[in-house]
Design an enzyme around this catalytic site. Sequence first.
Site, PDB file in Angstrom:
ATOM      1  N   LEU A 154       4.064  -0.955   3.641  1.00 14.01           N
ATOM      2  CA  LEU A 154       3.354   0.301   3.884  1.00 14.01           C
ATOM      3  C   LEU A 154       4.280   1.475   3.600  1.00 14.01           C
ATOM      4  O   LEU A 154       5.263   1.679   4.314  1.00 14.01           O
ATOM      5  CB  LEU A 154       2.850   0.361   5.333  1.00 14.01           C
ATOM      6  CG  LEU A 154       1.902  -0.763   5.767  1.00 14.01           C
ATOM      7  CD1 LEU A 154       1.570  -0.643   7.251  1.00 14.01           C
ATOM      8  CD2 LEU A 154       0.624  -0.743   4.931  1.00 14.01           C
ATOM      9  N   GLU A 155       3.976   2.221   2.563  1.00 12.75           N
ATOM     10  CA  GLU A 155       4.722   3.442   2.238  1.00 12.75           C
ATOM     11  C   GLU A 155       3.756   4.591   2.472  1.00 12.75           C
ATOM     12  O   GLU A 155       2.817   4.797   1.701  1.00 12.75           O
ATOM     13  CB  GLU A 155       5.212   3.393   0.792  1.00 12.75           C
ATOM     14  CG  GLU A 155       6.338   4.369   0.501  1.00 12.75           C
ATOM     15  CD  GLU A 155       5.836   5.769   0.217  1.00 12.75           C
ATOM     16  OE1 GLU A 155       5.966   6.626   1.130  1.00 12.75           O
ATOM     17  OE2 GLU A 155       5.321   6.008  -0.871  1.00 12.75           O
ATOM     18  N   LEU A 156       3.970   5.341   3.557  1.00  8.58           N
ATOM     19  CA  LEU A 156       2.957   6.255   4.077  1.00  8.58           C
ATOM     20  C   LEU A 156       3.407   7.717   3.973  1.00  8.58           C
ATOM     21  O   LEU A 156       4.232   8.048   3.143  1.00  8.58           O
ATOM     22  CB  LEU A 156       2.621   5.854   5.512  1.00  8.58           C
ATOM     23  CG  LEU A 156       2.284   4.358   5.695  1.00  8.58           C
ATOM     24  CD1 LEU A 156       2.069   4.018   7.157  1.00  8.58           C
ATOM     25  CD2 LEU A 156       1.078   3.970   4.849  1.00  8.58           C
ATOM     26  N   PHE A 196       0.824  -1.208   0.000  1.00  5.72           N
ATOM     27  CA  PHE A 196       0.000   0.000   0.000  1.00  5.72           C
ATOM     28  C   PHE A 196       0.853   1.251   0.000  1.00  5.72           C
ATOM     29  O   PHE A 196       1.856   1.334   0.724  1.00  5.72           O
ATOM     30  CB  PHE A 196      -0.902   0.003   1.239  1.00  5.72           C
ATOM     31  CG  PHE A 196      -1.659   1.274   1.485  1.00  5.72           C
ATOM     32  CD1 PHE A 196      -2.768   1.603   0.705  1.00  5.72           C
ATOM     33  CD2 PHE A 196      -1.277   2.154   2.493  1.00  5.72           C
ATOM     34  CE1 PHE A 196      -3.472   2.777   0.926  1.00  5.72           C
ATOM     35  CE2 PHE A 196      -1.976   3.337   2.726  1.00  5.72           C
ATOM     36  CZ  PHE A 196      -3.078   3.647   1.938  1.00  5.72           C
ATOM     37  N   GLY A 222      -0.029   5.337   0.594  1.00  9.11           N
ATOM     38  CA  GLY A 222      -1.107   6.264   0.920  1.00  9.11           C
ATOM     39  C   GLY A 222      -0.917   6.868   2.297  1.00  9.11           C
ATOM     40  O   GLY A 222       0.203   6.995   2.789  1.00  9.11           O
TER      41      GLY A 222
END
Length: 542
Positions: free
Chosen positions: A264-266, A241, A243
Amino acid sequence: MTQTESQTKAAPVKTYGHLIGGQETVPQGAPTFQSHSSGKLSDVLAAFPEADRDTVRQACQVARAAFPRWKATPAPVRGEIIGNIGRAIAREKETLSRLLSREMGKTLKEARGDVQEAVDTCAFFQSEGRRLYGQTVPSEMPNKELKTYRRPLGVVGMVTAGNFPVAVPSWKIIPALLTGNTVVWKPSEDAPLTSYAFAKLLEEAGVPDGVLNVVFGGGKDAAGQFLVEMLDEKLVQKIAFTGSTEVGRWIGEVAGRNLTHPTLELGGKNPLVVMRDADIDNAVQGALWAAYGTGGQRCTSAGNIIVDAPVYDEFKDKLLAAMQNIRIGNPVEHDDVLYGPFINERFFRSWDAHYAWGEEDGATLLYGGGRITPENKPAGFQGDPEAAFYGWPTLWEGVKPGMKLFQNEVFGPTVNLVKVDGFDEAIAAANAVDYGLSSAIYTNDRTWANRFQEEIEAGMTSINNSTTGAEAHMPFGGTKGSGNGTRESGVWVLDSYTYWHGVNDDVSGKLQLAQMDTEYAQPREAFSVGGLTPGAQEAEGV
């Protein structure tokens, strides 16, 4: 109006379908949504169906059925297909870049870089098909071999954002396919036509039917959420993901109860530090790009510019002077702009709310004015500001750690000036946020540079360069609220799409029990060096 313009306006909007198992499908009765040019909202590019839960489930089932055959395809052969993908994208680079710029709103120069990132990623991973190394390890037992292998996880669900609609999906899809996984991808609803074109190039390159499946739609209570929830149905083995941190935390909860490890790349609130010995002109150029490139709509955009007191005024004056020359407008119509529109109205509304934060915090607005309109526009704006959502380049000062403006990601053309005195205050301010994605420092003092890269709480650091920018063979990702330790790109991403399989191969013909049947060497009688020369130790006072 010319005849060509009239024909264009009258042309019906084409509806494209989900890509599932090699077939393009538009389920009967499914609601649709339209893709608009971010720089000219009246410019409708295409329509797409909204995937419901059953459609997402079908895509996952198809991917699951395709997994055994794809997993069994030799890795070098998978690598050759990755190479084909890179060549297909390179062939279509210009047209794909122009589509990307038109749909998403970034400049053509940036769009070309976005597409080139995918080409570079394919070039890197083509060879990795011949380097998915395991190891042979010596056993403590005779006639026994120990080996390790990388194994694919299974079906990977992917949800990506619209600000990098080719580069970021390539970071996920290419290594996932290379390592033998199958994919169900939910691209951003803000760039569906670019995503469709990207997927069709992968099909052309030889990706078998069912190995890559694409479902279109929104995020919350829509296709994106349904895809994540396929973890609970055991139809997906991993989620990747890109976001917001808020959504990333929820995905982490769903993945955790299923004992899977998501990628997870946030978000980010990235610090750019300018020390007293810095090349100020270079730092201003880096700050201008980090803050306002892509209209600040990057997870790596600079959020806080932390400036050492002795050069604060000089830096501020030069940055303000540079801001007067920023050119803004629709990149499709004006090729000399620094940034274009907001990707969508939702992002604009979220960004516009930060002006109230600044007032509540007591910060000082040095430059900026909210939405650009015919009556309220900077000198560098070009075109029709009412055709889309455009924001003033915005600069605040008097911002301090603890303020909402300091702590929260704004995701728009806004940056804060934070005044500090010395390196210790600078690094403390840089770390005083809940994010830890990117960071930068401008200094010619190697001690400060080394301390910064050791003490900063971030996944990425630049020295005398911007907070933004990525290369296909370097790890990309963050810590704290910016991610869960996983990395995109380079060899490091292989760990995100594989698990290690250890194999014990015993050819002794009998049961051998490690630690219990192991024949350990026994030491002999202790040997004393002092015994070679009797009395020497006493003479030397030992």
